[in-house]
Scaffold this motif. Structure first.
Motif, mmCIF file in Angstrom:
data_model
loop_
_atom_site.group_PDB
_atom_site.id
_atom_site.type_symbol
_atom_site.label_atom_id
_atom_site.label_comp_id
_atom_site.label_asym_id
_atom_site.label_seq_id
_atom_site.Cartn_x
_atom_site.Cartn_y
_atom_site.Cartn_z
ATOM 1 N N GLU A 33 -78.859 -31.609 106.024
ATOM 2 C CA GLU A 33 -80.171 -32.256 105.831
ATOM 3 C C GLU A 33 -80.008 -33.754 105.591
ATOM 4 O O GLU A 33 -80.737 -34.569 106.154
ATOM 5 N N LEU A 34 -79.046 -34.112 104.744
ATOM 6 C CA LEU A 34 -78.812 -35.535 104.478
ATOM 7 C C LEU A 34 -78.349 -36.254 105.739
ATOM 8 O O LEU A 34 -78.756 -37.387 106.003
ATOM 9 N N ALA A 35 -77.513 -35.600 106.534
ATOM 10 C CA ALA A 35 -77.015 -36.205 107.770
ATOM 11 C C ALA A 35 -78.148 -36.396 108.776
ATOM 12 O O ALA A 35 -78.191 -37.404 109.495
ATOM 13 N N THR A 36 -79.080 -35.453 108.818
ATOM 14 C CA THR A 36 -80.211 -35.543 109.732
ATOM 15 C C THR A 36 -81.074 -36.770 109.426
ATOM 16 O O THR A 36 -81.626 -37.391 110.325
ATOM 17 N N HIS A 37 -81.172 -37.135 108.151
ATOM 18 C CA HIS A 37 -82.003 -38.268 107.734
ATOM 19 C C HIS A 37 -81.195 -39.541 107.494
ATOM 20 O O HIS A 37 -81.723 -40.527 107.002
ATOM 21 N N HIS A 38 -79.917 -39.519 107.831
ATOM 22 C CA HIS A 38 -79.028 -40.639 107.520
ATOM 23 C C HIS A 38 -79.475 -41.949 108.169
ATOM 24 O O HIS A 38 -79.412 -43.004 107.536
ATOM 25 N N ASP A 39 -79.935 -41.887 109.413
ATOM 26 C CA ASP A 39 -80.349 -43.106 110.119
ATOM 27 C C ASP A 39 -81.546 -43.796 109.461
ATOM 28 O O ASP A 39 -81.690 -45.011 109.559
ATOM 29 N N LEU A 44 -83.192 -38.412 100.156
ATOM 30 C CA LEU A 44 -83.893 -37.132 100.091
ATOM 31 C C LEU A 44 -83.773 -36.588 98.677
ATOM 32 O O LEU A 44 -82.703 -36.628 98.084
ATOM 33 N N THR A 45 -84.867 -36.060 98.164
ATOM 34 C CA THR A 45 -84.837 -35.459 96.832
ATOM 35 C C THR A 45 -84.306 -34.030 96.947
ATOM 36 O O THR A 45 -84.272 -33.452 98.035
ATOM 37 N N MET A 46 -83.939 -33.464 95.813
ATOM 38 C CA MET A 46 -83.495 -32.078 95.804
ATOM 39 C C MET A 46 -84.616 -31.164 96.296
ATOM 40 O O MET A 46 -84.356 -30.202 97.012
ATOM 41 N N GLU A 88 -70.917 -42.362 107.367
ATOM 42 C CA GLU A 88 -71.588 -41.883 108.569
ATOM 43 C C GLU A 88 -71.276 -40.393 108.759
ATOM 44 O O GLU A 88 -70.161 -39.951 108.464
ATOM 45 N N PRO A 89 -72.228 -39.612 109.293
ATOM 46 C CA PRO A 89 -71.995 -38.179 109.493
ATOM 47 C C PRO A 89 -70.787 -37.866 110.370
ATOM 48 O O PRO A 89 -70.114 -36.858 110.161
ATOM 49 N N LEU A 141 -70.137 -33.470 110.391
ATOM 50 C CA LEU A 141 -71.568 -33.282 110.136
ATOM 51 C C LEU A 141 -72.394 -33.717 111.343
ATOM 52 O O LEU A 141 -73.409 -33.117 111.657
ATOM 53 N N GLN A 142 -71.929 -34.746 112.040
ATOM 54 C CA GLN A 142 -72.622 -35.216 113.249
ATOM 55 C C GLN A 142 -72.644 -34.114 114.314
ATOM 56 O O GLN A 142 -73.660 -33.905 114.962
#
Length: 160
Positions: A33-39, A44-46, A88-89, A141-142
């Motif tokens: 989830e964090l990797a998806t929003h990395h860009d 992201l909150t818990m 980076e992922p 993760l990527q």
């Protein structure tokens, strides 16, 4: 009646030699989830992570704390706070995550006298272990993000 493990289909996917622990699974789901929003560079909150992935909150808090201590994620406080990936992922391998979450595995001490048979068995186990390490080292993760996107595009959603 005697039932042998040899009677089961060991080549099937239902037989798991390597166990995926809940901790590792939850860590990978949270990091995905964090990797998806990395860009977006938006934390992201818990609650946001838990809303997307079926991770119990108490586990998620522990996992994110451990990943923060290990330097994989950083946390930001405040109203716009949450968690972000530090790197980076494509720089974070699944092997790294498994090792961080599970801890380093210690080699089994062997005090018994080695026999040809024992040596043979241990050598095969070392090969299996090395193969699993190579597989986990080969994915990042990527890679998970890209595969998820590809699968999401191949399975259309139907709305009623």
């Amino acid at each position: 009646m005697y039932s042998s493990i040899l009677n089961t289909d060991l080549n099937s996917q239902s037989y798991a030699l390597l166990d995926l622990s809940a901790k590792v699974e939850y860590a990978l789901l949270a990091l995905l989830e964090l990797a998806t929003h990395h860009d977006k560079k938006v934390p992201l909150t818990m609650n946001e992570i838990a809303a997307k992935q079926p991770i119990p909150e108490r586990y998620l808090e522990q996992i994110l704390t451990n990943l923060r201590r290990a330097g994989v994620v950083q946390s930001q406080r405040g109203s716009k706070g949450g968690f972000l990936l530090v790197r980076e992922p494509w720089q974070i391998t699944l092997l790294e995550i498994v090792t961080l979450v599970e801890g380093e595995r210690k080699e089994k001490e062997n005090s018994e006298t080695p026999t040809i048979e024992k040596t043979l068995v241990l050598e095969i186990w070392e090969q299996a272990n090395a193969a699993s390490i190579e597989v986990l080292r080969g994915y990042t993760l990527q890679d998970l993000c890209q595969e998820r996107e590809a699968r999401a595009q191949n399975s259309p959603m139907y709305y009623i």
